[in-house]
Motif scaffolding. Structure first.
Motif, PDB file in Angstrom:
ATOM      1  N   VAL A 122      -9.794 -13.535  29.775  1.00  0.00           N
ATOM      2  CA  VAL A 122     -10.248 -14.840  29.270  1.00  0.00           C
ATOM      3  C   VAL A 122      -9.062 -15.608  28.683  1.00  0.00           C
ATOM      4  O   VAL A 122      -7.997 -15.048  28.457  1.00  0.00           O
ATOM      5  CB  VAL A 122     -11.327 -14.676  28.168  1.00  0.00           C
ATOM      6  CG1 VAL A 122     -12.539 -13.941  28.696  1.00  0.00           C
ATOM      7  CG2 VAL A 122     -10.747 -13.964  26.939  1.00  0.00           C
ATOM      8  N   ARG A 123      -9.293 -16.911  28.428  1.00  0.00           N
ATOM      9  CA  ARG A 123      -8.364 -17.692  27.594  1.00  0.00           C
ATOM     10  C   ARG A 123      -9.131 -18.070  26.325  1.00  0.00           C
ATOM     11  O   ARG A 123      -9.934 -17.258  25.853  1.00  0.00           O
ATOM     12  CB  ARG A 123      -7.835 -18.893  28.387  1.00  0.00           C
ATOM     13  CG  ARG A 123      -6.874 -18.435  29.469  1.00  0.00           C
ATOM     14  CD  ARG A 123      -6.364 -19.554  30.335  1.00  0.00           C
ATOM     15  NE  ARG A 123      -5.746 -20.643  29.599  1.00  0.00           N
ATOM     16  CZ  ARG A 123      -5.399 -21.798  30.170  1.00  0.00           C
ATOM     17  NH1 ARG A 123      -5.601 -21.985  31.467  1.00  0.00           N
ATOM     18  NH2 ARG A 123      -4.848 -22.758  29.456  1.00  0.00           N
ATOM     19  N   ALA A 146      -5.442 -14.102  27.813  1.00  0.00           N
ATOM     20  CA  ALA A 146      -4.241 -14.709  28.396  1.00  0.00           C
ATOM     21  C   ALA A 146      -3.708 -15.794  27.458  1.00  0.00           C
ATOM     22  O   ALA A 146      -3.792 -16.979  27.744  1.00  0.00           O
ATOM     23  CB  ALA A 146      -4.556 -15.269  29.767  1.00  0.00           C
ATOM     24  N   GLY A 147      -3.166 -15.390  26.329  1.00  0.00           N
ATOM     25  CA  GLY A 147      -2.656 -16.316  25.333  1.00  0.00           C
ATOM     26  C   GLY A 147      -2.502 -15.587  24.014  1.00  0.00           C
ATOM     27  O   GLY A 147      -2.566 -14.345  23.957  1.00  0.00           O
ATOM     28  N   ASN A 167      -3.356  -8.927  24.507  1.00  0.00           N
ATOM     29  CA  ASN A 167      -3.112 -10.369  24.638  1.00  0.00           C
ATOM     30  C   ASN A 167      -1.701 -10.623  25.163  1.00  0.00           C
ATOM     31  O   ASN A 167      -0.969  -9.692  25.480  1.00  0.00           O
ATOM     32  CB  ASN A 167      -3.402 -11.108  23.336  1.00  0.00           C
ATOM     33  CG  ASN A 167      -2.342 -10.894  22.288  1.00  0.00           C
ATOM     34  OD1 ASN A 167      -1.536  -9.982  22.384  1.00  0.00           O
ATOM     35  ND2 ASN A 167      -2.339 -11.738  21.274  1.00  0.00           N
ATOM     36  N   ALA A 168      -1.361 -11.881  25.271  1.00  0.00           N
ATOM     37  CA  ALA A 168      -0.049 -12.284  25.806  1.00  0.00           C
ATOM     38  C   ALA A 168       0.582 -13.221  24.773  1.00  0.00           C
ATOM     39  O   ALA A 168       0.432 -14.432  24.862  1.00  0.00           O
ATOM     40  CB  ALA A 168      -0.244 -12.987  27.147  1.00  0.00           C
ATOM     41  N   PRO A 169       1.261 -12.648  23.778  1.00  0.00           N
ATOM     42  CA  PRO A 169       1.613 -13.443  22.598  1.00  0.00           C
ATOM     43  C   PRO A 169       2.876 -14.282  22.702  1.00  0.00           C
ATOM     44  O   PRO A 169       3.167 -15.055  21.809  1.00  0.00           O
ATOM     45  CB  PRO A 169       1.789 -12.378  21.515  1.00  0.00           C
ATOM     46  CG  PRO A 169       2.216 -11.162  22.249  1.00  0.00           C
ATOM     47  CD  PRO A 169       1.621 -11.230  23.623  1.00  0.00           C
ATOM     48  N   THR A 170       3.664 -14.111  23.767  1.00  0.00           N
ATOM     49  CA  THR A 170       4.979 -14.767  23.731  1.00  0.00           C
ATOM     50  C   THR A 170       5.174 -15.842  24.795  1.00  0.00           C
ATOM     51  O   THR A 170       5.959 -16.759  24.600  1.00  0.00           O
ATOM     52  CB  THR A 170       6.096 -13.723  23.924  1.00  0.00           C
ATOM     53  OG1 THR A 170       5.913 -13.107  25.197  1.00  0.00           O
ATOM     54  CG2 THR A 170       6.054 -12.674  22.847  1.00  0.00           C
ATOM     55  N   ALA A 171       4.470 -15.716  25.919  1.00  0.00           N
ATOM     56  CA  ALA A 171       4.837 -16.559  27.065  1.00  0.00           C
ATOM     57  C   ALA A 171       4.493 -18.032  26.865  1.00  0.00           C
ATOM     58  O   ALA A 171       5.015 -18.879  27.579  1.00  0.00           O
ATOM     59  CB  ALA A 171       4.178 -16.023  28.333  1.00  0.00           C
ATOM     60  N   ASN A 172       3.616 -18.343  25.908  1.00  0.00           N
ATOM     61  CA  ASN A 172       3.284 -19.763  25.739  1.00  0.00           C
ATOM     62  C   ASN A 172       3.892 -20.385  24.471  1.00  0.00           C
ATOM     63  O   ASN A 172       3.588 -21.521  24.124  1.00  0.00           O
ATOM     64  CB  ASN A 172       1.769 -19.992  25.815  1.00  0.00           C
ATOM     65  CG  ASN A 172       0.999 -19.365  24.668  1.00  0.00           C
ATOM     66  OD1 ASN A 172       1.558 -19.108  23.613  1.00  0.00           O
ATOM     67  ND2 ASN A 172      -0.295 -19.142  24.872  1.00  0.00           N
ATOM     68  N   THR A 173       4.764 -19.639  23.803  1.00  0.00           N
ATOM     69  CA  THR A 173       5.357 -20.151  22.548  1.00  0.00           C
ATOM     70  C   THR A 173       6.074 -21.481  22.768  1.00  0.00           C
ATOM     71  O   THR A 173       5.842 -22.465  22.040  1.00  0.00           O
ATOM     72  CB  THR A 173       6.360 -19.120  21.979  1.00  0.00           C
ATOM     73  OG1 THR A 173       5.654 -17.917  21.698  1.00  0.00           O
ATOM     74  CG2 THR A 173       7.024 -19.621  20.713  1.00  0.00           C
ATOM     75  N   VAL A 174       6.938 -21.511  23.766  1.00  0.00           N
ATOM     76  CA  VAL A 174       7.730 -22.723  23.995  1.00  0.00           C
ATOM     77  C   VAL A 174       6.817 -23.881  24.397  1.00  0.00           C
ATOM     78  O   VAL A 174       6.993 -25.018  23.941  1.00  0.00           O
ATOM     79  CB  VAL A 174       8.816 -22.448  25.062  1.00  0.00           C
ATOM     80  CG1 VAL A 174       9.408 -23.743  25.588  1.00  0.00           C
ATOM     81  CG2 VAL A 174       9.914 -21.578  24.455  1.00  0.00           C
TER      82      VAL A 174
END
Ligand SMILES: NC(=O)C1=CN([C@@H]2O[C@H](COP(=O)(O)OP(=O)(O)OC[C@H]3O[C@@H](n4cnc5c(N)ncnc54)[C@H](O)[C@@H]3O)[C@@H](O)[C@H]2O)C=CC1
Ligand SMILES: O=C(O)C(=O)COP(=O)(O)O
Length: 619
Positions: A122-123, A146-147, A167-174
């Motif tokens: 999920v997001r 996914a976030g 979860n995916a904690p780093t790929a959307n930081t920027v």
């Protein structure tokens, strides 16, 4: 010991293991995560029992793939993707599992479907409620977010259902940081309002005169992954950047050239305020009438964190009065917000529909990050981004369980005693034990101290897998010392655990030892964690419920006075203990309370003439 023991209870699927609620790792945006290096075997999410041979052709359509690291053939797992996931992530998933993408399902549709899948991705738009997790019980083994934010997943219910959450904690930081900057610039220059006006045929050059960014002061509230990336970019725009984050290491801020200041100073000095803290109990509606009143008139606010950190009604009032000149919001308390939301419709507000993470690049990164984590989890590995993770052999756990709880509680209490903007520099954990290093593995205890220090103040979840890594990322230097207990025949693994936060300012001066450290020590008595030392004061209070620490002049009648105030307010005292240095000098009262006293009650305690200071601490 409720919280820790709950978190450590073996899940139904974890006969041989145990689950520890925890694990959201944080990384600098620039770091690439060595996921594979961080994976460990984990019993809870390993695939169902191996099958010896492929099923006959008449068998139901569950395909077989070599899934386990033991090479045994297993049924091919099924993954349900409930929200748009980039093709790159789907490709990773398809190599290993049967994947069904069902975007835009209603809650009822999700409930009806979930039991047919081993993993759900999920997001932020899908609520993974207790009901969903109950419906998936028996098959659903992994939930992938996914976030970053997992506020849409019921973690406790997932843990109870034996379902791992990653979860995916780093790929959307920027991406989130860039969106913050986009909102900052477009708000300052009225881009969205002018665009709408021009499209409606109005050429209004004087109405949409903006304000400049250069030389203005930007306050970053929450100096974590996203906040620090926003700071870097804003400095490039010529802004003067200050930040407030009670738990951020000062040297990280210094390295970027950002001044760490108190909450009040940040909001009072800022021309622009950008929000980047997690939504946790202490940040819920932290921007409210009271805080808006302390800001400069004409301040501008950007929020790409979570809607709940702002009291949205108060923001409408502040916009109406002109206190807040403009706001730019990507997130809302309820998403999507109601169509008639005054805030969304306000002419001085720029809005986007939770687009912070929505760039092609971030979505690709997040999709791969989450797909790898989910595949790893389905294979029986545990990624560094596990949010609730299984980890400790049952026999070790049963012996250490009360000490594990004690270690977490000492960490939780210690971080709540920290004040000021200096951040925590060094943490020392001192174990007094009769056992040698080979007989007592302190990794779990150290992880739990880290968990206690980090979780109350961040969106990071900590477990044995990611504890040291998380501490390092946050600039927490944790050292351990063993002190030999003079009774080597002692049965208990530990005599005491002490947590020292070195050279840090405290909200409660009584907790500071002679050496200038915050010091808390505890022991396990009859299986229950007790607090036995606060700074230089010996106390003895069972660590259940919440705690009031009160420092006063040692004189008769103090227990009665405090007890009376709490009794009148129906606050039940579970334990009370008084410790003093010398008779007639200062003493500390440690009071365990079942209920949280209201502000007025605490103020009354503070108002007793002999009371010099007091603090309320949640366990
Ligand atoms: N709009 C969007 O699409 C996105 C939103 N986010 C949200 O942005 C926020 C920040 O994310 P990250 O930087 O990845 O998290 P992070 O955990 O790296 O940073 C959060 C920081 O807030 C600090 N903090 C905690 N309590 C605080 C308080 N009372 N006052 C000031 N600071 C406090 C923590 O010490 C930590 O340094 C989260 O709420 C996350 O869910 C993240 C990505 C995309
Ligand atoms: O990662 C986060 O915390 C976000 O808020 C991004 O949410 P999304 O994945 O775009 O629904």
């Amino acid at each position: 010991m409720a919280a820790a023991s709950r978190a450590l209870l073996p899940t139904p699927r974890a006969a041989a293991g145990a689950s520890l609620a925890g694990a959201r790792a944080r990384l600098p945006a620039s770091a690439s995560l060595p996921f594979r290096a961080h994976r460990v075997r984990c019993a809870v999410v390993s695939s169902p029992a191996p099958v010896a041979a492929p099923p006959p052709s008449s068998a139901p359509a569950r395909r077989i793939s070599p899934a386990g690291s033991d090479g045994a053939l297993r049924p091919k797992p099924a993954v349900l993707v409930a929200e748009k996931l980039s093709e790159a992530g789907l490709a990773v998933l398809r190599e290993f599992a049967d994947v069904e993408c069902a975007y835009g399902m209603s809650p009822a549709e999700l409930l009806a479907k979930v039991a047919q899948f081993d993993a759900l991705i999920v997001r932020s738009g899908t609520k993974v409620t207790r009901e969903v997790l109950e419906a998936g019980r028996g098959r659903l083994r992994v939930v992938g977010r996914a976030g970053v934010g997992i506020d849409n997943v019921d973690l406790q219910a997932a843990t109870e259902a034996g379902c791992l959450v990653v979860n995916a904690p780093t790929a959307n930081t920027v991406a989130a940081a860039e969106h913050g900057i986009a909102l900052l610039a477009s708000m300052a220059r009225n881009v969205s309002q002018a665009d709408a006006a021009l499209k409606a045929g109005k050429w209004q050059r004087t109405k949409y005169v903006g304000v400049s960014l250069v030389g203005k002061t930007l306050a970053i509230m929450g100096f974590g992954k996203v906040g620090s990336e926003v700071a870097r970019r804003a400095k490039g725009l010529g802004m003067h950047v200050i930040a407030h984050d009670p738990y951020a290491p000062a040297d990280r801020a210094r390295a970027i050239g950002v001044e760490l200041v108190s909450f009040d100073e940040a909001i009072a000095r800022a021309d622009f305020i950008s929000l980047h803290m997690p939504l946790i109990p202490t940040t819920n509606k932290i921007f409210n009438d009271e805080s808006f009143a302390k800001m400069k008139t004409g301040v501008r606010i950007i929020n790409v964190a979570r809607g709940g950190v702002i009291d949205e009604d108060a923001l409408v009032r502040a916009l109406d009065s002109g206190k807040v000149a403009q706001a730019a919001l990507d997130v809302f308390t309820v998403e999507p917000p109601p169509k008639d939301s005054k805030l969304v419709l306000h002419e001085n507000v720029t809005v986007t529909p939770h687009l912070g993470a929505s760039t092609v690049e971030a979505q690709e990164g997040v999709a791969i990050e989450i797909a790898e984590a989910v595949v790893g989890a389905l294979r029986g590995e545990l990624a560094a981004t596990a949010v609730n993770a299984p980890m400790v052999p049952a026999e070790v756990l049963s012996e250490l369980a009360p000490y594990v709880s004690l270690a977490e509680k000492l960490g939780r209490l210690a971080v709540q005693l920290v004040a000021g903007e200096t951040g925590i520099k060094g943490v020392k954990v001192v174990y007094t034990t009769a056992r040698g290093p080979d007989d007592l593995d302190t990794r779990l205890l150290r992880a739990m101290v880290t968990k206690g220090l980090v979780e109350p103040v961040s969106s990071t979840f900590v477990n044995l897998v990611n504890a040291d890594y998380t501490a390092k990322q946050r600039g927490l230097r944790i050292t351990e010392e063993r002190v030999a207990h003079d009774s080597p025949a002692a049965e208990a693994p530990l005599e005491s655990v002490q947590v020292r936060l070195s050279q840090v300012q405290s909200r409660f001066a009584g907790a500071i030892s002679d050496g200038g450290d915050i010091v808390l020590e505890g022991r396990v008595k009859y299986g229950v964690p007790h607090l036995t030392l606060v700074g230089p004061y010996e106390v003895d209070v069972s660590l259940e419920g919440n705690l009031i620490l009160c420092r006063q002049i040692d004189q008769p009648g103090m227990i009665g006075k405090v007890g009376n105030i709490l009794g009148q307010r129906n606050v039940n005292i579970s334990f009370m203990s008084v410790g003093r240095t010398f008779r007639g000098k200062q003493a500390i009262m440690a009071i365990g309370v079942d209920e949280e006293p209201d502000k007025e009650t605490l103020e009354k305690i503070g108002g007793i003439p002999a009371v010099e200071e007091f603090v309320f601490l949640e366990l």
